[in-house]
Enzyme design. Structure first.
Site, PDB file in Angstrom:
ATOM      1  N   GLN A 160       0.889  -1.166   0.000  1.00 39.25           N
ATOM      2  CA  GLN A 160       0.000   0.000   0.000  1.00 39.25           C
ATOM      3  C   GLN A 160       0.927   1.216   0.000  1.00 39.25           C
ATOM      4  OE1 GLN A 160      -2.353  -0.926   3.512  1.00 39.25           O
ATOM      5  NE2 GLN A 160      -2.999  -2.854   2.593  1.00 39.25           N
TER       6      GLN A 160
ATOM      7  N   TYR B 108       6.170   0.826   8.307  1.00 39.78           N
ATOM      8  CA  TYR B 108       6.813   1.293   9.540  1.00 39.78           C
ATOM      9  C   TYR B 108       8.252   0.803   9.608  1.00 39.78           C
ATOM     10  CZ  TYR B 108       7.428   2.257  14.537  1.00 39.78           C
ATOM     11  OH  TYR B 108       7.877   2.748  15.750  1.00 39.78           O
TER      12      TYR B 108
ATOM     13  N   LYS C 127      11.680   3.201   9.524  1.00 36.36           N
ATOM     14  CA  LYS C 127      12.592   3.272  10.674  1.00 36.36           C
ATOM     15  C   LYS C 127      13.972   2.704  10.323  1.00 36.36           C
ATOM     16  CE  LYS C 127       9.805   5.125  13.819  1.00 36.36           C
ATOM     17  NZ  LYS C 127      10.073   6.392  14.506  1.00 36.36           N
TER      18      LYS C 127
HETATM   19  N1  NAP Z   1       5.249   3.117  21.656  1.00 38.73           N
HETATM   20  C1  NAP Z   1       6.038   2.172  21.177  1.00 38.73           C
HETATM   21  O1  NAP Z   1       5.873   0.971  21.487  1.00 38.73           O
HETATM   22  C2  NAP Z   1       7.198   2.520  20.282  1.00 38.73           C
HETATM   23  C3  NAP Z   1       8.127   1.525  19.999  1.00 38.73           C
HETATM   24  C4  NAP Z   1       9.220   1.822  19.192  1.00 38.73           C
HETATM   25  C5  NAP Z   1       9.361   3.102  18.686  1.00 38.73           C
HETATM   26  N2  NAP Z   1       8.448   4.059  18.979  1.00 38.73           N
HETATM   27  C6  NAP Z   1       8.652   5.396  18.387  1.00 38.73           C
HETATM   28  O2  NAP Z   1       8.652   6.364  19.417  1.00 38.73           O
HETATM   29  C7  NAP Z   1       8.133   7.609  18.911  1.00 38.73           C
HETATM   30  C8  NAP Z   1       6.996   8.082  19.797  1.00 38.73           C
HETATM   31  O3  NAP Z   1       5.987   7.090  19.784  1.00 38.73           O
HETATM   32  P1  NAP Z   1       4.725   7.097  20.766  1.00 38.73           P
HETATM   33  O4  NAP Z   1       4.491   5.698  21.131  1.00 38.73           O
HETATM   34  O5  NAP Z   1       4.867   8.129  21.802  1.00 38.73           O
HETATM   35  O6  NAP Z   1       3.596   7.519  19.714  1.00 38.73           O
HETATM   36  P2  NAP Z   1       2.222   8.315  19.928  1.00 38.73           P
HETATM   37  O7  NAP Z   1       1.721   8.120  21.297  1.00 38.73           O
HETATM   38  O8  NAP Z   1       1.372   7.906  18.777  1.00 38.73           O
HETATM   39  O9  NAP Z   1       2.689   9.842  19.758  1.00 38.73           O
HETATM   40  C9  NAP Z   1       3.206  10.242  18.523  1.00 38.73           C
HETATM   41  C10 NAP Z   1       3.584  11.703  18.615  1.00 38.73           C
HETATM   42  O10 NAP Z   1       4.129  12.081  17.335  1.00 38.73           O
HETATM   43  C11 NAP Z   1       3.406  13.224  16.904  1.00 38.73           C
HETATM   44  N3  NAP Z   1       3.361  13.338  15.458  1.00 38.73           N
HETATM   45  C12 NAP Z   1       2.890  12.460  14.542  1.00 38.73           C
HETATM   46  N4  NAP Z   1       3.013  12.977  13.309  1.00 38.73           N
HETATM   47  C13 NAP Z   1       3.594  14.190  13.453  1.00 38.73           C
HETATM   48  C14 NAP Z   1       3.985  15.219  12.558  1.00 38.73           C
HETATM   49  N5  NAP Z   1       3.769  15.117  11.231  1.00 38.73           N
HETATM   50  N6  NAP Z   1       4.572  16.331  13.063  1.00 38.73           N
HETATM   51  C15 NAP Z   1       4.774  16.470  14.390  1.00 38.73           C
HETATM   52  N7  NAP Z   1       4.382  15.558  15.298  1.00 38.73           N
HETATM   53  C16 NAP Z   1       3.814  14.428  14.821  1.00 38.73           C
HETATM   54  C17 NAP Z   1       2.008  13.070  17.494  1.00 38.73           C
HETATM   55  O11 NAP Z   1       1.345  14.321  17.463  1.00 38.73           O
HETATM   56  P3  NAP Z   1      -0.281  14.430  17.400  1.00 38.73           P
HETATM   57  O12 NAP Z   1      -0.759  14.355  18.828  1.00 38.73           O
HETATM   58  O13 NAP Z   1      -0.530  15.758  16.752  1.00 38.73           O
HETATM   59  O14 NAP Z   1      -0.777  13.284  16.582  1.00 38.73           O
HETATM   60  C18 NAP Z   1       2.385  12.617  18.892  1.00 38.73           C
HETATM   61  O15 NAP Z   1       2.808  13.702  19.676  1.00 38.73           O
HETATM   62  C19 NAP Z   1       7.704   7.328  17.472  1.00 38.73           C
HETATM   63  O16 NAP Z   1       8.717   7.736  16.588  1.00 38.73           O
HETATM   64  C20 NAP Z   1       7.550   5.819  17.447  1.00 38.73           C
HETATM   65  O17 NAP Z   1       7.713   5.284  16.158  1.00 38.73           O
HETATM   66  C21 NAP Z   1       7.376   3.798  19.758  1.00 38.73           C
END
Ligand code: NAP
Length: 238
Positions: free
Chosen positions: A107, A162, A166
């Site tokens: 996709q 994803y 990454k």
């Molecule tokens: N949680 C996990 O298990 C996990 C594991 C491995 C890696 N990560 C990585 O850790 C990071 C944070 O993840 P999270 O779990 O905290 O995710 P989350 O709860 O979904 O929060 C994502 C954050 O990114 C912001 N965001 C998304 N698109 C954006 C854009 N175009 N410009 C600016 N801000 C944007 C969102 O803002 P809005 O509120 O405006 O949507 C939110 O503040 C990510 O890069 C994710 O891939 C997470």
């Protein structure tokens, strides 16, 4: 100690919720002034006010990583106000793959959208902050990666958009680290682990724990690693 050393300025993207908000809190706790990037002024201001209520030094900045103008505006305002940005945490990220998304039936819209945020968004932020880091000879750049980006550890066929976004971010980390070697700027990729946030509601790891490795990398001493990929402060296989 000079004022500059006493209060480092850190920009965290996507800091209004989840890991970004916690990374910002932990950096503020360690004496940084944190600029909390958020797509909407209200969500950023709410998060920054929460940190200020805790006695931390924090301000909201409107920043959408897919909108270069907001990145340039946020960075140039920060540099005017604070002289530089010492730390960039490229935290903003999205995970959009449907459960049935397989690499054999791509996709591409999902892949492109994922790359726009997870790769190009982070890259654009680096481009904006790097000149001032180079001028001052100090910088810490942390890219939020994932265990799912590891070529070595990947055994299933899920979440191609994803994973590919990454994995590309990991390569950017290595390339940037090589380019700025010897300039006082350390660039690393951090996997927080499977952390309980809106992105991973079924995960059990706390954001406090998930934020630990990114914050460690954001505060490395001058002889710290660069061009690495870390989870729980240990090197992950690429
Ligand atoms: N949680 C996990 O298990 C996990 C594991 C491995 C890696 N990560 C990585 O850790 C990071 C944070 O993840 P999270 O779990 O905290 O995710 P989350 O709860 O979904 O929060 C994502 C954050 O990114 C912001 N965001 C998304 N698109 C954006 C854009 N175009 N410009 C600016 N801000 C944007 C969102 O803002 P809005 O509120 O405006 O949507 C939110 O503040 C990510 O890069 C994710 O891939 C997470």
């Amino acid at each position: 100690m000079t004022d500059r050393q006493q209060e480092r300025v850190a920009l965290v993207t996507g800091a209004n919720r989840g890991l970004g908000r916690e990374i910002a809190r932990q950096l503020a706790e360690r004496g940084h002034h944190v600029l909390m990037g958020a797509r909407t002024r209200d969500s950023g201001e709410q998060a920054a006010q929460h940190l200020r209520d805790l006695g931390c030094s924090a301000a909201a900045v409107k920043l959408d990583v897919t909108d270069g103008r907001t990145i340039r505006d946020a960075v140039s305002t920060a540099i005017k106000e604070h002289g530089t940005i010492d730390v960039l945490v490229n935290n903003a990220g999205i995970a959009l793959d449907a459960p049935d998304h397989r690499p054999s039936d791509p996709q591409f819209e999902t892949v492109r959208t994922s790359l726009d945020t997870n790769l190009f968004g982070a890259w654009e932020c680096v481009r904006a902050v790097l000149p001032s880091m180079r001028t001052q000879g100090y910088g810490r750049i942390v890219n939020l990666s994932s265990n799912m980006a590891s070529l070595t550890l990947t055994e299933d066929d899920e979440s191609p958009a994803y994973r590919i976004s990454k994995a590309a971010l990991n390569m950017l980390t290595v390339l940037l680290a090589a380019e700025v070697r010897g300039e006082g700027i350390l660039v690393n990729a951090a996997s927080p682990g499977y952390t309980h946030t809106d992105m991973s509601p079924n995960a059990t790891l706390t954001v406090e724990r998930g934020a630990d490795t990114p914050v460690w990398l954001a505060t490395l001493p001058p002889d710290g690693p660069s061009g690495g990929y870390f989870y729980e402060r240990n090197q992950l296989p690429w």
